[in-house]
Design an enzyme around this catalytic site. Structure first.
Site, short mmCIF file in Angstrom:
data_model
loop_
_atom_site.label_atom_id
_atom_site.label_comp_id
_atom_site.label_asym_id
_atom_site.label_seq_id
_atom_site.Cartn_x
_atom_site.Cartn_y
_atom_site.Cartn_z
N LYS A 53 -3.89 1.34 32.08
CA LYS A 53 -2.68 0.82 31.59
C LYS A 53 -2.89 -0.47 30.80
O LYS A 53 -2.17 -0.60 29.58
CB LYS A 53 -1.95 0.29 33.15
CG LYS A 53 -1.43 1.64 33.54
CD LYS A 53 -0.81 1.11 35.03
CE LYS A 53 -0.83 2.60 35.84
NZ LYS A 53 -0.33 2.38 37.31
N GLN B 164 0.80 -2.00 41.87
CA GLN B 164 0.08 -0.99 41.89
C GLN B 164 -0.18 -0.48 43.32
O GLN B 164 -0.52 -1.35 44.16
CB GLN B 164 -1.38 -1.13 41.42
CG GLN B 164 -2.39 0.00 41.34
CD GLN B 164 -1.96 0.91 40.23
OE1 GLN B 164 -1.58 0.86 39.26
NE2 GLN B 164 -2.12 2.29 40.89
N ASP C 279 8.30 0.89 36.67
CA ASP C 279 7.54 1.90 37.54
C ASP C 279 9.08 2.85 38.21
O ASP C 279 8.60 3.98 38.77
CB ASP C 279 6.84 1.32 38.66
CG ASP C 279 5.43 1.97 38.45
OD1 ASP C 279 5.02 2.53 37.51
OD2 ASP C 279 4.31 1.47 38.97
#
Ligand code: NDP
Length: 282
Positions: free
Chosen positions: A52, A96, A119
């Site tokens: 990322k 994450q 996200d």
């Protein structure tokens, strides 16, 4: 032989478009910035986070990493999220997963400002997706829809079957396909006669996390097969949840692993960061 759905090539094209958008933003003095929070040591997460950060670099998005040790408390994690919510220089926040067992990931997702939730895991964005309203769509399902659309695959009216019902892949995938007017079935570990369901799929999306779990006997001739799985096979190489060699002989389209869904997921994360930045300017 199935045509390959080349996520790597399509993601490259998307990222090039985003790079231009970021350049325009920079000309107006705006630099998009992503904050990534990682709690504990997870070797796969480290690889995902690195990929990322590389993508951010390629596009010109600034990137900040917060590495918290595994003894971090929920209070400390929430305090960091609240701080990043308030920080005007941060446009997107990504937590994450997985995080250590003692911490409640749903509470943490809930704490992320929905406007910075790139996200798409905050309940506000999950709810908006269900209602068919504009939202930040979770990057893997979003990337899969984009990939199908790039290949001119019509989703409407198709029998779509999703194997796996996780909050991050299976459930939002089901919703995205439904929003595109597919008739959707979702399967999981308690599904009886899985093969009966998978065999009727025109579009089969697999997110189970078991190497070569879907064999050619479970797939209808001419099906479009999307493999979300990232596993390490017995030979140590990365492989998906689908037996690619056999299934590609009967499918009409198939995603490879690596080079299919993975790069699309990252491209859609980049898309969401640019979108968040632009929305925050308004
Ligand atoms: P989870 O472990 O959270 O979910 C797995 C799902 O598979 C569950 O819903 C489970 O059912 C179901 N399942 C397990 N065994 C069976 C079975 N025998 N028959 C039918 N269903 C079964 O995984 P994730 O959704 O997080 O990830 C799935 C895979 O996708 C992993 O390999 C992961 O690494 C990969 N991944 C890839 C991404 C990418 O960008 N390419 C992004 C995210 C994940 P139940 O709910 O009943 O337990």
């Amino acid at each position: 032989m199935a045509e390959i759905l080349d996520g790597k090539a399509i993601s490259q094209k998307i990222k090039e478009g985003l790079k231009k958008e970021v350049e325009e933003l920079k000309q107006n003095g705006v630099i998009p910035k992503l904050a990534v929070i990682m709690v504990g040591e997870d070797s796969s997460s480290k690889i995902y986070v690195r990929n990322k950060s590389i993508a951010c670099d390629q596009i010109g998005i600034e990137y900040e990493e917060y590495l918290l040790n595994e003894n971090t408390t929920m209070k400390e994690l929430l305090e960091l999220i609240y701080k990043l919510n308030k920080d005007d220089s941060i446009n997107g926040i990504l937590l994450q997963s997985p995080i250590p067992r003692g911490l409640d990931i749903n509470e943490a997702f809930k704490a992320i400002d929905p406007k910075k939730d790139v996200d798409g895991f905050n309940p506000v964005n999950v709810g908006k997706l269900c209602l068919g309203q504009d939202s930040f769509v979770s990057c893997t399902p979003f990337g899969i829809i984009k990939l199908l659309e790039e290949y001119g695959i019509n989703i409407e009216g198709k029998e779509a079957v999703v194997v796996g019902r996780s909050n991050i892949v299976g459930k939002p995938m089901m919703q995205c396909l439904l929003n595109k007017n597919a008739t959707v079935t979702i399967c999981h570990s308690k599904t009886i006669k899985l093969e009966r369901a998978t065999k009727k799929a025109d579009i089969l999306v697999v997110a189970v996390g078991k190497p070569k779990f879907i064999t050619s006997e479970m797939v209808k001739e001419g099906a479009i097969v999307v493999d979300v799985g990232i596993n390490r096979g017995e030979d140590g190489k990365i492989c998906g949840d689908v037996d690619f060699e056999e299934v590609s002989k009967i499918a009409s389209y198939i995603t490879p692993v690596p080079g299919g869904v993975g790069p699309m997921t990252i491209a859609m994360l980049m898309h969401n960061i640019v979108k968040a930045t632009k929305q925050q300017l308004k």
